[in-house]
Design an enzyme around this catalytic site. Structure first.
Site, PDB file in Angstrom:
ATOM      1  N   ASP A 252       9.273  10.885  24.521  1.00 59.70           N
ATOM      2  CA  ASP A 252       7.996  10.504  25.134  1.00 59.70           C
ATOM      3  C   ASP A 252       8.230   9.649  26.381  1.00 59.70           C
ATOM      4  O   ASP A 252       9.198   8.885  26.445  1.00 59.70           O
ATOM      5  CB  ASP A 252       7.162   9.720  24.103  1.00 59.70           C
ATOM      6  CG  ASP A 252       5.691   9.654  24.500  1.00 59.70           C
ATOM      7  OD1 ASP A 252       5.280  10.366  25.434  1.00 59.70           O
ATOM      8  OD2 ASP A 252       4.962   8.868  23.880  1.00 59.70           O
TER       9      ASP A 252
ATOM     10  N   HIS B 175       8.917  15.489  33.952  1.00 56.24           N
ATOM     11  CA  HIS B 175       9.361  16.494  32.979  1.00 56.24           C
ATOM     12  C   HIS B 175      10.720  17.078  33.392  1.00 56.24           C
ATOM     13  O   HIS B 175      11.563  17.346  32.547  1.00 56.24           O
ATOM     14  CB  HIS B 175       8.312  17.592  32.833  1.00 56.24           C
ATOM     15  CG  HIS B 175       7.046  17.116  32.166  1.00 56.24           C
ATOM     16  ND1 HIS B 175       7.064  16.365  31.019  1.00 56.24           N
ATOM     17  CD2 HIS B 175       5.738  17.262  32.493  1.00 56.24           C
ATOM     18  CE1 HIS B 175       5.815  16.076  30.649  1.00 56.24           C
ATOM     19  NE2 HIS B 175       4.995  16.605  31.547  1.00 56.24           N
TER      20      HIS B 175
ATOM     21  N   LEU C 111      27.380  21.934  17.566  1.00 55.91           N
ATOM     22  CA  LEU C 111      26.086  21.280  17.324  1.00 55.91           C
ATOM     23  C   LEU C 111      24.968  22.313  17.135  1.00 55.91           C
ATOM     24  O   LEU C 111      24.908  23.296  17.879  1.00 55.91           O
ATOM     25  CB  LEU C 111      25.744  20.394  18.534  1.00 55.91           C
ATOM     26  CG  LEU C 111      24.406  19.657  18.458  1.00 55.91           C
ATOM     27  CD1 LEU C 111      24.565  18.362  17.662  1.00 55.91           C
ATOM     28  CD2 LEU C 111      23.878  19.341  19.860  1.00 55.91           C
TER      29      LEU C 111
HETATM   30  C1  FPP Z   1       6.570  13.560  26.850  1.00 56.99           C
HETATM   31  O1  FPP Z   1       6.218  13.034  28.065  1.00 56.99           O
HETATM   32  C2  FPP Z   1       7.251  14.824  26.858  1.00 56.99           C
HETATM   33  C3  FPP Z   1       6.730  16.049  26.577  1.00 56.99           C
HETATM   34  C4  FPP Z   1       5.312  16.404  26.466  1.00 56.99           C
HETATM   35  C5  FPP Z   1       7.570  17.168  26.256  1.00 56.99           C
HETATM   36  C6  FPP Z   1       8.336  17.760  27.383  1.00 56.99           C
HETATM   37  C7  FPP Z   1       9.727  17.410  27.251  1.00 56.99           C
HETATM   38  C8  FPP Z   1      10.626  17.725  28.156  1.00 56.99           C
HETATM   39  C9  FPP Z   1      10.265  18.482  29.382  1.00 56.99           C
HETATM   40  C10 FPP Z   1      12.005  17.332  27.894  1.00 56.99           C
HETATM   41  C11 FPP Z   1      12.904  18.515  27.946  1.00 56.99           C
HETATM   42  C12 FPP Z   1      13.156  19.185  26.686  1.00 56.99           C
HETATM   43  C13 FPP Z   1      13.745  20.401  26.523  1.00 56.99           C
HETATM   44  C14 FPP Z   1      14.273  20.763  25.193  1.00 56.99           C
HETATM   45  C15 FPP Z   1      13.916  21.392  27.616  1.00 56.99           C
HETATM   46  P1  FPP Z   1       4.684  12.710  28.328  1.00 56.99           P
HETATM   47  O2  FPP Z   1       4.174  13.720  29.281  1.00 56.99           O
HETATM   48  O3  FPP Z   1       3.953  12.625  27.034  1.00 56.99           O
HETATM   49  O4  FPP Z   1       4.808  11.288  28.978  1.00 56.99           O
HETATM   50  P2  FPP Z   1       3.681  10.166  29.066  1.00 56.99           P
HETATM   51  O5  FPP Z   1       3.377   9.747  27.651  1.00 56.99           O
HETATM   52  O6  FPP Z   1       4.358   9.089  29.839  1.00 56.99           O
HETATM   53  O7  FPP Z   1       2.527  10.758  29.786  1.00 56.99           O
END
Ligand code: FPP
Length: 250
Positions: free
Chosen positions: A21, A38, A132
């Site tokens: 997060d 992201h 892994l």
């Molecule tokens: C949280 O940040 C993250 C996500 C909604 C998921 C997306 C994750 C990634 C892109 C990481 C990469 C993972 C892989 C496996 C390719 P948020 O948008 O909720 O952040 P905020 O709470 O600060 O708004």
């Protein structure tokens, strides 16, 4: 001889689950669009996969997109899916070379054919690897997982191939997405919230919970080590007394 119980340095979790997060806030803090957060999040994930491999973790489960994330603005959902496809196109060769076995859990029916195709291809390609195990939860929710298992059990009972009296915890666990894997020992959540957010609800029953304010894109090897150190210091009792737990760890 030293054992994990008396030498905390040796206590490496077999299965680490991560709620990544804080991408959006990380970007906002830098005056950048959420997309940049992201993208940085994907980089951090890549680094943590390698670090977990080096530390001897067997299974790493990453919560990439939850059942609830479908409620985000359509533009952000589309961007996250595109990012996932790009990351797979770019990384699968190298993950394969490193012996990583890639698996996806979640409701694939909601994903586009392009995303589904890349996922199946990556899984097929890495299926026989013995390094892994990287589980990526995409369109996943713990309640969805348990509901799907319940539906399957009900269908088998209705068809007469399953005696309702035989339904027990092991049988339910065997119908969940992670049926063949050990439960997570350690859950890490970045970004300062203290929630499970519908991640692996059943499987996290006895996980140690580690929360940090660090935003996901800033979560590096050093931060992982802090979480692993925290884990190594926990006394895991699974409902037993401290004396019993110590005895069973011997
Ligand atoms: C949280 O940040 C993250 C996500 C909604 C998921 C997306 C994750 C990634 C892109 C990481 C990469 C993972 C892989 C496996 C390719 P948020 O948008 O909720 O952040 P905020 O709470 O600060 O708004």
């Amino acid at each position: 001889m030293s054992s994990p119980a008396n030498n905390p340095d040796e206590r490496v979790p077999q299965h680490v689950a991560v709620i990544m997060d804080g991408n959006g806030r990380w970007a906002r803090g830098r005056g950048m669009p959420r997309q940049a957060g992201h993208r940085a999040g994907v980089k951090a994930a890549r680094q943590i996969v390698e670090a977990c491999g080096r530390r001897g973790v067997r299974v790493l489960s990453l919560f990439a997109f939850s059942s609830e994330n479908w409620k985000r603005p359509q533009q952000e959902v589309g961007m996250l899916m595109k990012l996932m496809v790009e990351a797979l196109d770019r990384e699968v060769d190298e993950l394969d070379r490193q012996g990583v076995q890639l698996r996806f859990i979640g409701d694939r029916a909601l994903l586009t054919p392009v995303v589904r195709e890349r996922m199946s291809r990556a899984e097929g390609r890495t299926r026989d690897n013995h390094g892994l195990i990287l589980v990526v939860a995409l369109s996943y929710g713990g309640r969805w997982d348990i509901t799907a298992a319940a539906r399957q059990i009900a269908a088998e009972a209705a068809a007469g191939s399953l005696d309702p009296e035989s339904v027990n915890e092991a049988l339910i666990a065997g119908r969940l997405c992670l049926a063949d894997l050990p439960d997570p020992d350690l859950l890490i959540r970045t970004g300062g919230e203290f929630r499970i957010s519908n991640f692996l609800l059943w499987n996290l029953a006895y996980a140690e919970l580690y929360f940090t304010d660090v935003l996901w894109p800033a979560f590096d090897d050093n931060e992982l080590d802090k979480a692993l150190d925290f884990y190594a210091r926990r006394e895991r009792r699974f409902g037993r007394t401290p004396e019993q737990a110590l005895e069973s760890a011997r």
